[in-house]
Each structure stands twice: as C-alpha cells, then as structure tokens.
Design an enzyme around this catalytic site. Structure first.
Site, mmCIF file in Angstrom:
data_model
loop_
_atom_site.group_PDB
_atom_site.id
_atom_site.type_symbol
_atom_site.label_atom_id
_atom_site.label_comp_id
_atom_site.label_asym_id
_atom_site.label_seq_id
_atom_site.Cartn_x
_atom_site.Cartn_y
_atom_site.Cartn_z
ATOM 1 N N GLU A 33 -3.468 4.485 -59.217
ATOM 2 C CA GLU A 33 -2.035 4.284 -59.270
ATOM 3 C C GLU A 33 -1.742 2.837 -58.885
ATOM 4 O OE1 GLU A 33 0.584 4.697 -56.107
ATOM 5 O OE2 GLU A 33 1.267 6.649 -56.801
ATOM 6 N N SER A 92 -0.809 6.486 -52.038
ATOM 7 C CA SER A 92 -1.697 7.180 -52.984
ATOM 8 C C SER A 92 -2.466 6.134 -53.774
ATOM 9 C CB SER A 92 -0.895 8.010 -53.978
ATOM 10 O OG SER A 92 -0.122 8.965 -53.324
ATOM 11 N N ARG A 149 5.014 8.019 -62.440
ATOM 12 C CA ARG A 149 4.378 6.775 -61.966
ATOM 13 C C ARG A 149 4.198 5.773 -63.115
ATOM 14 N NH1 ARG A 149 5.284 9.166 -57.788
ATOM 15 N NH2 ARG A 149 3.997 9.163 -55.913
#
Ligand code: EPU
Length: 338
Positions: free
Chosen positions: A333, A237, A162
């Site tokens: 995130e 997420s 990520r």
C-alpha cells in the site's frame, strides 16, 4: 528560497529510515511552488508530504519538495453543511480535531491517521467503514509540466479501495495543493457498524454516541493495535487487503473455517492481509531491526536502525511466503522508492 544540498530524510519519513536527498526545499506558497517547478538546475523533482506512506529503499537523487502549504477556510456554508478548503500541508489528524471542535461531522472515523491532507486523496485514506471519498468535494492540483492549477472533483479522482487517479494515469504529473471537504453541521451520519467501534462504545456504556465519542473510540482502537510512529518507525498498513474471487474464497474457507473476510460484491471477497501474514508465522517476528508488528501483522516496523532495503527485503519475503502458501498475491500500500 532556501535549497539545501545532501540532506537526511530521516525526520521526514515515519519509518525513520536514513536516506539522503540530493537537494531539499520547503514549499510554503503557491507562487514559490511554481518557481521551484521551473528550476532547470534540478530536472528531477520529488514530492514529499507527511512521509507517512513511503518506504525509502534508496537515496533520492532529486530535488525533494516538502509541501508545507497551510490554512483551513470555510468556502461554503448553509444550515446543514459546510465546505472546507484545507491546504495540503495541514496535518490530517489536527484537521480532524479542528472539525470536532467546530462540531462538524464526517471525519470522526478517520481519526489518528498519520500524514497530511494533500496525500489523503492519493490513496483514498480509509478506516472503520469510512473513506475520504465519502466527504471529498474536490481538490486543486498543480500540473507539474505546465505549472497551472487544475481542479479534480470527486468523479475525476476515480477513487477506489486505497486507489485514485493519482496512483494511476495521473501519477507523478500533479502536486495536490488543497482539498475541499463537505461536512455536516447537524444530523450527522454516524458510522458505528464496524465491529471494533461497537465494542468500544459498549465498553464505555455509550448508547447514543456523538461524533466526538466515535472519534475517541477510533483513537482508542488504533492506539491499542497500531504503533505510534513517534515511538517505533512504521507506515501503517504496509500491504493492501487482497480482493479474491468467490471461487478462491470458498476453497480457502473450506480449508480454514475461521477465515475473516469482507464481501465486496457477488463475485469478490476482501481478505485481511494481516490474517494471511499471521498465518504464515510472521506476526511479531524480527530480522535485525526490520520487523512485523506484534499486534497487527499488516504493519512493518523499524525497531531502530533498519535500512529501507532491509524492510523491502522483509516485505518481499512476506509476499513470497503468502503467495506460496495461499496462492494469493499481496501488494504494498505504501509507495516504495527503489
Ligand atoms: N487480522 C489477523 N491478524 C492480524 C491483523 C488482522 O488475523 O495481525 C484479522 C483479524 O481477523 C481482524 C481482521 O484481520 O479482525 C481485520 O483487522 P483490522 O480491523 O485491524 O483491519 P485491517 O483489514 O487489517 C484495514 C486498513 C487499516 C484500517 C482498518 C480499520 C487496509 C490495508 N488497512 O486494516 O488502515 O485502520 O482496516 O478500518 O485496508 C492504514 O491504511 O494504514 C490502516 C491502518
């Protein structure tokens, strides 16, 4: 070009949060993008793509540039492989479907990820055992200060979990305008190792899956536990899965033998943040219209009229509780604008 003042961004972020942009312009071509970057009237500029990885906790006091560059073309091809150049404003899942239509393999595990192509490299999107970096050739990005296009190859992007150069030293300096992907035309590498995919294929009695079968399995899994932003505002997420040391992992595993984990290397383990959040009792909880999804605790949801601040408050409450209970820091995130 059509610059609109004081525009609502509610339809431009998948959380469906009401926030205003000082000004808003749709970017449809590279020459226009260069012109907009030169505009002195709006010194502050803000790049918005699919709006699927952003939490707007305040109004945006800038000229919001909505990247709407379109087009998919084949730039290289041989018997085995094809390289596609895809413009940044193409919808990610539409691209995945297009490649499946053509029989190109590589993106099937990344089916149904919300957002546009241009933002995929920023956080190196990933799901079910595959990350963008596995098929990424290069991207073109316009340097905001110079108005010039620069190419970044796979190494230059410094991809991680990520993560990429665009979240670190290159943050805020470039606008990704297109992405080139290398896909297979035959002898596809199938990634079916992720438990949930295996289960889904078994359920459908598929022994020799095609890339289309894998895509369908991923779509079914995602639909079963991730909320559709068209029905309930969310940004996938919300947190990254934290990576902890082997020592911390072993201590926690003793306390909680059912602790799920992915081994990163000899000394590190990745723990599903959704598990940590669920253990803290947040799964399915609702505070006004800001809530935690009932089927996947990693996903924060807007039940209707939550403000960005309310969602941010909830996120911070979750971070603090997880930190107190497990001594593990989890971090967002999504890109939080505060
Ligand atoms: N779990 C719980 N409770 C929850 C959620 C998860 O206990 O509420 C535990 C379960 O043990 C489950 C494990 O966590 O088996 C893993 O859950 P899942 O397979 O849903 O994956 P994840 O680690 O929670 C990551 C990505 C997802 C991606 C999936 C599948 C991150 C931050 N998220 O989630 O990405 O789809 O793996 O590869 O890495 C996204 O980025 O928006 C996203 C959805």
């Amino acid at each position: 070009m059509n610059i609109q003042e004081n525009i609502s961004l509610k339809n431009h972020n998948t959380f469906g949060i009401e926030a205003k942009a000082k000004a808003f312009v749709e970017i449809n071509g590279l020459a226009q993008l260069q012109k907009v970057l030169e505009l002195k009237a709006y010194p502050n500029k803000f790049i918005l793509s699919g709006g699927s990885n952003i939490l707007l906790a305040k109004d945006v006091d800038a000229l919001v540039m909505h990247i709407n560059l379109k087009g998919i073309s084949v730039v290289e091809e041989n018997e085995d492989e094809v390289v596609l150049k895809v413009m940044a404003g193409e919808n990610w899942h539409d691209l995945v479907l297009w490649t499946l239509e053509k029989g190109y393999g590589g993106l099937e595990n990344l089916s149904l990820i919300p957002g546009n192509v241009g933002t995929a490299p920023i956080q190196n999107i990933g799901a079910y055992g595959v990350e963008l970096k596995d098929v990424f050739e290069s991207c073109a990005a316009m340097e905001i200060a110079a108005g010039e296009l620069i190419a970044f190859d796979n190494d230059a992007c410094k991809f991680g979990y990520r993560d990429s150069i665009f979240k670190n030293e290159a943050k805020g300096k470039y606008i990704i305008t297109s992405v080139s992907l290398k896909l297979t035309k035959k002898n596809h590498t199938l990634n079916t190792g992720y438990g949930a995919i295996e289960d889904e294929l078994k359920k459908n009695e598929i022994v020799y899956p095609t890339i289309r079968d894998i895509s369908n399995a991923v779509i079914a899994i995602r639909q079963s536990k991730l909320p559709d932003p068209k029905e309930i505002g969310n940004s996938g997420s919300f947190f990254k899965n934290p990576i902890i040391s082997k020592k911390t992992y072993q201590k926690l595993k003793k306390e909680k033998p059912d602790l799920p984990s992915y081994k990163v290397d000899e000394d590190h383990y990745k723990i599903p943040a959704g598990w940590l959040i669920e253990q803290c009792g947040f799964k399915g909880k609702r505070f006004g219209d800001a809530g935690v999804h009932e089927k996947q605790a990693l996903v924060l949801v807007n039940h209707g009229n939550a403000s960005g601040e309310e969602l941010l408050k909830l996120a911070e409450q979750i971070q603090n509780t997880v930190s107190q209970r497990f001594k593990i820091q989890i971090s967002p995130e999504v890109n939080v604008i505060k």
